[in-house]
Design a protein around this motif. Structure first.
Motif, PDB file in Angstrom:
ATOM      1  N   SER A 284       0.759  -0.991   0.155  1.00 33.57           N
ATOM      2  CA  SER A 284       0.353  -0.228  -0.726  1.00 33.57           C
ATOM      3  C   SER A 284       0.976   1.688   0.088  1.00 33.57           C
ATOM      4  O   SER A 284       2.258   1.052   0.817  1.00 33.57           O
ATOM      5  N   PRO A 285       0.685   2.120  -0.651  1.00 32.21           N
ATOM      6  CA  PRO A 285       1.158   3.542  -0.315  1.00 32.21           C
ATOM      7  C   PRO A 285       1.483   4.362   0.691  1.00 32.21           C
ATOM      8  O   PRO A 285       2.721   4.484   0.331  1.00 32.21           O
ATOM      9  N   ASP A 286       1.206   3.865   1.649  1.00 31.44           N
ATOM     10  CA  ASP A 286       1.554   5.041   2.739  1.00 31.44           C
ATOM     11  C   ASP A 286       1.950   3.924   3.324  1.00 31.44           C
ATOM     12  O   ASP A 286       3.048   4.878   4.144  1.00 31.44           O
ATOM     13  N   ASN A 287       2.835   2.465   3.185  1.00 33.66           N
ATOM     14  CA  ASN A 287       4.189   1.836   3.521  1.00 33.66           C
ATOM     15  C   ASN A 287       5.185   2.872   3.124  1.00 33.66           C
ATOM     16  O   ASN A 287       6.643   2.661   3.589  1.00 33.66           O
ATOM     17  N   ARG A 288       5.375   3.260   1.869  1.00 31.91           N
ATOM     18  CA  ARG A 288       6.287   4.130   1.576  1.00 31.91           C
ATOM     19  C   ARG A 288       6.964   5.232   3.088  1.00 31.91           C
ATOM     20  O   ARG A 288       8.036   4.393   2.841  1.00 31.91           O
ATOM     21  N   MET A 289       6.194   5.836   3.326  1.00 28.44           N
ATOM     22  CA  MET A 289       7.052   6.340   3.700  1.00 28.44           C
ATOM     23  C   MET A 289       7.126   6.333   5.334  1.00 28.44           C
ATOM     24  O   MET A 289       8.062   6.442   5.274  1.00 28.44           O
ATOM     25  N   ARG A 290       6.145   5.721   5.479  1.00 29.92           N
ATOM     26  CA  ARG A 290       6.532   4.174   6.977  1.00 29.92           C
ATOM     27  C   ARG A 290       8.193   3.376   6.888  1.00 29.92           C
ATOM     28  O   ARG A 290       8.311   3.903   7.753  1.00 29.92           O
ATOM     29  N   LEU A 291       8.246   3.078   5.791  1.00 31.60           N
ATOM     30  CA  LEU A 291       9.429   2.398   5.717  1.00 31.60           C
ATOM     31  C   LEU A 291      10.622   3.895   5.551  1.00 31.60           C
ATOM     32  O   LEU A 291      11.150   3.273   6.115  1.00 31.60           O
ATOM     33  N   ALA A 292      10.766   4.771   4.597  1.00 33.44           N
ATOM     34  CA  ALA A 292      11.715   5.686   4.953  1.00 33.44           C
ATOM     35  C   ALA A 292      11.891   6.042   5.673  1.00 33.44           C
ATOM     36  O   ALA A 292      12.759   6.159   5.992  1.00 33.44           O
ATOM     37  N   HIS A 293      10.596   6.059   6.831  1.00 30.86           N
ATOM     38  CA  HIS A 293      11.153   6.854   8.421  1.00 30.86           C
ATOM     39  C   HIS A 293      11.585   5.690   9.199  1.00 30.86           C
ATOM     40  O   HIS A 293      13.218   6.579   9.879  1.00 30.86           O
ATOM     41  N   ARG A 294      11.086   4.965   8.673  1.00 26.91           N
ATOM     42  CA  ARG A 294      12.230   4.061   9.854  1.00 26.91           C
ATOM     43  C   ARG A 294      13.691   3.411   9.207  1.00 26.91           C
ATOM     44  O   ARG A 294      13.996   3.061   9.913  1.00 26.91           O
ATOM     45  N   VAL A 295      14.161   3.835   7.714  1.00 24.43           N
ATOM     46  CA  VAL A 295      15.640   4.204   7.946  1.00 24.43           C
ATOM     47  C   VAL A 295      16.340   5.120   7.438  1.00 24.43           C
ATOM     48  O   VAL A 295      17.243   5.393   8.367  1.00 24.43           O
ATOM     49  N   ALA A 296      15.634   6.284   8.131  1.00 19.97           N
ATOM     50  CA  ALA A 296      15.955   7.369   8.477  1.00 19.97           C
ATOM     51  C   ALA A 296      16.425   7.931   9.949  1.00 19.97           C
ATOM     52  O   ALA A 296      17.508   8.371   9.859  1.00 19.97           O
ATOM     53  N   ASP A 297      15.812   6.964  10.392  1.00 20.16           N
ATOM     54  CA  ASP A 297      15.967   6.990  12.361  1.00 20.16           C
ATOM     55  C   ASP A 297      16.889   6.057  11.866  1.00 20.16           C
ATOM     56  O   ASP A 297      17.753   7.109  13.211  1.00 20.16           O
ATOM     57  N   ALA A 298      17.195   5.286  11.664  1.00 20.61           N
ATOM     58  CA  ALA A 298      18.705   4.558  11.565  1.00 20.61           C
ATOM     59  C   ALA A 298      19.611   5.024  11.603  1.00 20.61           C
ATOM     60  O   ALA A 298      20.866   5.281  11.594  1.00 20.61           O
ATOM     61  N   MET A 299      19.295   5.907  10.267  1.00 16.77           N
ATOM     62  CA  MET A 299      20.720   6.814   9.705  1.00 16.77           C
ATOM     63  C   MET A 299      20.816   7.959  10.590  1.00 16.77           C
ATOM     64  O   MET A 299      22.239   7.997  11.334  1.00 16.77           O
ATOM     65  N   LYS A 300      19.948   8.258  11.183  1.00 18.82           N
ATOM     66  CA  LYS A 300      19.645   9.564  12.204  1.00 18.82           C
ATOM     67  C   LYS A 300      20.769   8.980  13.850  1.00 18.82           C
ATOM     68  O   LYS A 300      21.361  10.071  14.013  1.00 18.82           O
ATOM     69  N   SER A 301      20.252   7.852  14.147  1.00 17.31           N
ATOM     70  CA  SER A 301      21.418   6.985  15.070  1.00 17.31           C
ATOM     71  C   SER A 301      22.230   7.118  14.912  1.00 17.31           C
ATOM     72  O   SER A 301      22.957   7.084  15.218  1.00 17.31           O
ATOM     73  N   ALA A 302      22.615   6.283  13.347  1.00 18.92           N
ATOM     74  CA  ALA A 302      24.349   6.035  13.296  1.00 18.92           C
ATOM     75  C   ALA A 302      24.644   7.286  13.240  1.00 18.92           C
ATOM     76  O   ALA A 302      25.995   7.680  13.857  1.00 18.92           O
ATOM     77  N   ALA A 303      24.418   8.583  12.801  1.00 20.94           N
ATOM     78  CA  ALA A 303      25.116  10.215  13.085  1.00 20.94           C
ATOM     79  C   ALA A 303      24.915  10.416  14.332  1.00 20.94           C
ATOM     80  O   ALA A 303      26.147  10.699  14.634  1.00 20.94           O
ATOM     81  N   ASP A 304      24.103  10.133  15.583  1.00 22.39           N
ATOM     82  CA  ASP A 304      24.499  10.715  16.337  1.00 22.39           C
ATOM     83  C   ASP A 304      25.040   9.898  17.283  1.00 22.39           C
ATOM     84  O   ASP A 304      25.569   9.994  18.650  1.00 22.39           O
ATOM     85  N   THR A 305      25.324   8.674  17.368  1.00 22.08           N
ATOM     86  CA  THR A 305      26.577   7.612  17.463  1.00 22.08           C
ATOM     87  C   THR A 305      27.974   7.717  17.021  1.00 22.08           C
ATOM     88  O   THR A 305      28.776   6.783  18.010  1.00 22.08           O
ATOM     89  N   THR A 306      28.269   9.007  16.325  1.00 20.81           N
ATOM     90  CA  THR A 306      29.531   8.673  15.617  1.00 20.81           C
ATOM     91  C   THR A 306      30.348   8.433  16.264  1.00 20.81           C
ATOM     92  O   THR A 306      30.734   9.795  17.030  1.00 20.81           O
ATOM     93  N   GLU A 307      31.482   8.304  16.060  1.00 24.16           N
ATOM     94  CA  GLU A 307      32.954   8.278  17.191  1.00 24.16           C
ATOM     95  C   GLU A 307      33.316   8.906  15.626  1.00 24.16           C
ATOM     96  O   GLU A 307      34.006   8.147  14.419  1.00 24.16           O
ATOM     97  N   LYS A 308      34.174   9.419  16.117  1.00 25.27           N
ATOM     98  CA  LYS A 308      34.709  10.540  15.056  1.00 25.27           C
ATOM     99  C   LYS A 308      36.332  10.706  16.043  1.00 25.27           C
ATOM    100  O   LYS A 308      37.204  10.052  16.865  1.00 25.27           O
ATOM    101  N   PHE A 309      36.968  10.414  14.175  1.00 26.95           N
ATOM    102  CA  PHE A 309      38.607  10.137  14.955  1.00 26.95           C
ATOM    103  C   PHE A 309      39.520  10.837  13.126  1.00 26.95           C
ATOM    104  O   PHE A 309      39.198  10.805  12.698  1.00 26.95           O
TER     105      PHE A 309
END
Length: 474
Positions: A284-309
């Motif tokens: 269903s079309p509604d799922n496209r944005m649901r899936l997108a937000h789940r991946v985007a949330d993980a992208m944000k979490s990965a960015a927030d926990t990034t260890e810089k060197f």
């Protein structure tokens, strides 16, 4: 590139006069990003473009300068770029960047409302006297190639110094599930495609997946300039609309780009050949944005926990190894040429791409597997619709390293299963889908071993087996 020199001096042993002290070259990063959306009337993988809406398809990436010859990473929102098409993308980008094709990685994200590119198949259809090349018409691909080369040259002219990198990861929740549903003997009894409405299939466990999304960020001082993410999953929510779409991974990338507008977000599809969103997507079309937000949330979490060197040129290297993939035994050149005579534009897959792949194998063509090393980070670049077991095995080989994998490089071989999978049945390892023989596992895993610096000749097989067993018990 010539080394740069610091302002401090030391005495020359021969003349006693001061001479500059040599230091490591400066690392610079160039960004490029072009529109790869086909125009109305042109052919995508399955349908002609009816209209173009708000979201465009992108071809984007980075060029790393200062660590030997330039290194190019490029991700394209298309279903696949294969055979001579893949060769040409790498060659043209290499020329624009002033490097060699072996130091260029080109991958697609595998969206289905998007074009394909295969110059070898296009030539075969031309040679067969067909007036309509259908999905093999690569005229638009050549336009995008020109856009890319121009963008790479422009990006290099404005390249930015890189002083640090950062690594982060996060688990993606309720997106990926294994497509191959098996009985107690291992036989595939059903395929849970990327959209699924069967309650029994939806209720089945996730199966073997890799839920980790990884993130590599490049910095100039405190400023992030580009981020490279990897996640393994077929990218379809729904398709066959006649409207080009980057689907949910592209939307996730867009969401993050809006949150960090000065950072180029480049996303790669991992080894997701046998992975899809079917358990969590009914089409269903509604799922496209649901899936997108789940991946985007993980992208944000990965960015927030990034260890810089901090990094220097000595921390970055590139390696590659050519491999000869074994063609599937069912491929027969004479039979494929005969079928090509009756080919029509509605034959979306079959003789042109099968024959193109087989002829390249017979001509001795090799595919280069490659690896970008940044400190203890390894980004592997692999061909085809690779099964997730390869990605899990690579991570298991070197638990001391941070390993990510991009698949969907050269699209010529189609699906690439494990050796065991070819005896289990299912769509992905069928004659329709896969153009390689079961021995492909040994070839690829030896290549991955070499790129990751693994010595044991038995390590690759053990890694796939142990990783599979471990994942099945979760």
């Amino acid at each position: 590139m010539l080394a740069t020199f610091a302002g401090s001096t030391k005495l020359s042993a021969q003349t006693g006069s001061p001479e500059p002290e040599q230091v490591a070259p400066t690392i610079r990063l160039a960004k490029f990003d072009v529109d790869a959306t086909p125009p109305v009337g042109s052919m995508m993988a399955y349908d002609r473009v009816k209209r173009v809406e708000e979201m465009t398809l992108r071809a984007r990436g980075i060029v790393l300068l200062g660590a030997g010859q330039p290194i190019v990473l490029c991700a394209v929102d298309w279903i696949g770029i294969g055979n001579e098409g893949h060769d040409q993308f790498r060659s043209r980008l290499a020329k624009a960047a002033g490097t060699i094709p072996e130091r260029v990685a080109v991958h697609t994200l595998h969206q289905h409302d998007a074009p394909r590119c295969d110059f070898s198949a296009e030539q075969l259809v031309n040679d067969a006297g067909k007036s309509d090349l259908g999905p093999y018409d690569s005229s638009f691909a050549r336009e995008v190639l020109q856009r890319l080369t121009d963008a790479v040259e422009e990006g290099i002219a404005g390249a930015t110094e890189v002083t640090h990198v950062g690594w982060g990861s996060a688990m993606v929740k309720d997106v990926a599930s294994n497509r191959r549903l098996q009985d107690d003997t291992g036989k595939v009894v059903a395929t849970r495609y990327t959209a699924c409405r069967d309650p029994k299939m939806i209720a089945a466990p996730d199966g073997i997946i890799d839920p980790e999304l990884t993130s590599l960020t490049f910095y100039s001082g405190d400023k992030a300039i580009a981020v490279i993410t990897h996640y393994a999953c077929h990218p379809q929510s729904y398709y066959r609309t006649g409207v080009p779409s980057p689907d949910f991974p592209g939307l996730a990338r867009f969401i993050r780009g809006q949150a960090r507008p000065n950072v180029l977000h480049v996303h790669f599809n991992g080894a997701g050949g046998n992975i899809g969103a079917g358990k969590y997507n009914d089409g269903s079309p509604d799922n496209r944005m649901r899936l997108a937000h789940r991946v985007a949330d993980a992208m944000k979490s990965a960015a927030d926990t990034t260890e810089k060197f901090a990094i220097t040129a000595d921390d970055i290297s590139w390696s590659f190894t050519p491999v000869s993939l074994p063609p599937a035994p069912h491929l027969d050149a004479n039979a494929l040429r005969e079928r090509l005579r009756d080919w029509t534009t509605t034959d979306y897959w079959g003789s042109p791409d099968d024959l193109a792949w087989l002829l390249r194998c017979q001509d001795g063509h090799q595919i280069e597997l490659s690896c970008l090393s940044v400190g203890d980070i390894r980004l592997l670049h692999m061909p085809g619709e690779l099964f997730v077991e390869y990605q899990l095995a690579a991570k298991a080989m070197r638990p001391d390293l941070k390993v990510a994998m991009a698949a969907y490089g050269d699209y010529g071989p189609g699906y690439i299963g494990t050796e065991e999978a070819y005896g289990q049945g299912g769509y992905e390892t069928s004659q329709r889908a896969s153009k390689v023989a079961p021995a492909v596992e040994t070839v690829l895993m030896k290549g991955v071993q070499k790129l990751l610096g693994v010595d044991s000749t038995d390590q690759s097989e053990q890694a796939i087996e142990s990783t599979t067993l471990e994942t099945e018990t979760r």
